[in-house]
Design a protein around this motif. Structure first.
Motif, PDB file in Angstrom:
ATOM      1  N   ALA A 274      -3.385  10.036   7.812  1.00 11.34           N
ATOM      2  CA  ALA A 274      -3.102  10.913   6.679  1.00 11.34           C
ATOM      3  C   ALA A 274      -4.105  10.594   5.580  1.00 11.34           C
ATOM      4  O   ALA A 274      -4.640   9.485   5.531  1.00 11.34           O
ATOM      5  N   ASP A 275      -4.344  11.592   4.730  1.00  6.58           N
ATOM      6  CA  ASP A 275      -5.268  11.472   3.597  1.00  6.58           C
ATOM      7  C   ASP A 275      -6.713  11.586   4.069  1.00  6.58           C
ATOM      8  O   ASP A 275      -7.019  11.455   5.255  1.00  6.58           O
ATOM      9  N   ILE A 276      -7.595  11.823   3.103  1.00  7.37           N
ATOM     10  CA  ILE A 276      -9.008  12.028   3.425  1.00  7.37           C
ATOM     11  C   ILE A 276      -9.869  11.644   2.224  1.00  7.37           C
ATOM     12  O   ILE A 276      -9.451  11.749   1.075  1.00  7.37           O
ATOM     13  N   SER A 277     -11.061  11.175   2.505  1.00  4.21           N
ATOM     14  CA  SER A 277     -12.076  10.881   1.490  1.00  4.21           C
ATOM     15  C   SER A 277     -13.424  10.996   2.179  1.00  4.21           C
ATOM     16  O   SER A 277     -13.499  11.119   3.408  1.00  4.21           O
ATOM     17  N   THR A 278     -14.482  10.941   1.396  1.00 10.36           N
ATOM     18  CA  THR A 278     -15.813  10.981   2.003  1.00 10.36           C
ATOM     19  C   THR A 278     -16.007   9.807   2.959  1.00 10.36           C
ATOM     20  O   THR A 278     -16.540   9.962   4.059  1.00 10.36           O
ATOM     21  N   ALA A 279     -15.560   8.620   2.550  1.00  9.83           N
ATOM     22  CA  ALA A 279     -15.673   7.460   3.445  1.00  9.83           C
ATOM     23  C   ALA A 279     -14.844   7.650   4.710  1.00  9.83           C
ATOM     24  O   ALA A 279     -15.276   7.280   5.813  1.00  9.83           O
TER      25      ALA A 279
END
Length: 365
Positions: A274-279
């Motif tokens: 779950a969740d997302i970021s560029t990394a």
């Protein structure tokens, strides 16, 4: 220093000056060039800016339970950009996981006579009493992913649709495994979003008797991913027949990926997060990555919503008492096929992740 009640009184007087901002300042993805658009010197043709905002006198305290991790950093970046676009001073504090420190930081914000407070995560038993004090002091409160206790009817409750987040990720797990798998589950009780996702997981197991939870691990601290990796390695070694890890928080998922890679189990064990970021995108799209699906909102977008909701409360304008931001299901295949490498690219491919109409500021063009 204008108190909220004074600011509301000033609305009837009219603004001495008017501020126009680009439409993107209402809500943009964290890596988008438009997200850093600066205020224009021109006047707005539609709505007069409240005096406190025109004069740059509004202070909003952001009281955080955690600040470490890609999600929280991008959330803060979005909140700060929105505050800058509004001409608002954002006073940021973090308890860095120290649950005794967060209510102290919250009390300090109350004592500092800020115009509004945003509470970012936290446990009900530690922050709810102080939230009640803020409400009693007529300070508007926006609570993100926080159970505010009896004060909930007096504040703006902001959250992601955690039920959707867990359901979307688990839907992929069910499809990939045919509904039969031994799963390592990562969970820490007490965090409102994790508790909501946990309820979905418990129901999912009941609905899918072929899904067996063989181990539960979990830790939240200033190095969550690294600590999760150590626990995941031990769980996988103790359960060599495990084929999946359900890790409904991106720091959990990154730790799970690290453990799988170190054990050389990339072809056997898959991660559903779950969740997302560029990394995170980099981890998911890396060669032979076991992280195959995540469900997420854009954290920078949610941070911007929190600031807008607080600003509307300061201005005495309507804002929904409960705001829930819907996620998007993002698979490894989606990211690779569309050659998405960062949040800006993700927002272009998934426009539903950017929601400028939620808690829209009427004096922004």
């Amino acid at each position: 220093m204008n108190r909220p009640g004074i600011t509301r009184m000033l609305l009837g007087i009219g603004a001495a000056s008017v501020l126009a901002l680009t439409a993107c300042s209402q809500g943009s993805s964290s890596d988008s060039p438009a997200a850093s658009a600066a205020p224009s010197a021109a006047g707005s043709a539609s709505t007069t800016v409240p005096p406190a905002f025109a004069g740059g006198e509004v202070r909003i305290a952001l009281v955080r339970q955690l600040s470490q991790g890609d999600y929280f950093q991008q959330w803060l970046a979005g909140a700060q950009r929105q505050a800058d676009a509004l001409g608002v001073t954002l006073d940021v504090s973090s308890a860095d996981g120290n649950n005794a420190q967060q209510p102290i930081n919250l009390q300090q914000a109350i004592n500092n006579d800020v115009d509004a407070i945003i509470v970012d995560h936290g446990f009900e038993d530690t922050v709810a009493p102080a939230i009640g004090e803020a409400v009693a002091a007529d300070i508007p409160v926006v609570a993100f992913d926080v159970d505010a206790g009896s004060s909930v009817s007096e504040i703006v409750s902001l959250g992601q649709s955690d039920k959707e987040i867990a359901s979307q990720a688990l839907g992929v797990l069910e499809t990939d495994t045919g509904g039969t798998a031994k799963v390592v589950y990562v969970y820490v009780a007490g965090y409102a979003p994790l508790d909501k996702r946990n309820a979905v997981w418990e129901q999912f197991k009941k609905d899918n008797p072929g899904i067996e939870q063989v181990a539960q691990i979990g830790v939240v601290n200033t190095s969550t991913a690294a600590a999760t990796a150590e626990q995941a390695k031990a769980a996988l070694q103790a359960n060599p027949d495990a084929t999946a890890i359900f890790a409904p928080y991106d720091e959990f998922a990154k730790g799970a990926v690290q453990a799988i890679n170190e054990l050389g189990l990339q072809d056997k064990v898959k991660v559903y997060g779950a969740d997302i970021s560029t990394a995170d995108i980099g981890v998911i799209t890396a060669p032979n990555s076991p992280w195959v699906a995540t469900s997420a909102t854009d954290p920078a977008n949610v941070g911007a919503i929190a600031v807008r909701a607080a600003a509307l409360k300061v201005a005495g304008l309507p804002v929904d008492a409960s705001i829930e931001v819907s996620p998007a299901l993002i698979t490894q295949k989606d990211l690779r096929d569309r050659k998405i490498t960062n949040i800006a690219g993700l927002a272009s491919a998934f426009p539903s992740l950017t929601t400028p109409d939620i808690a829209r500021i009427p004096w922004l063009s």
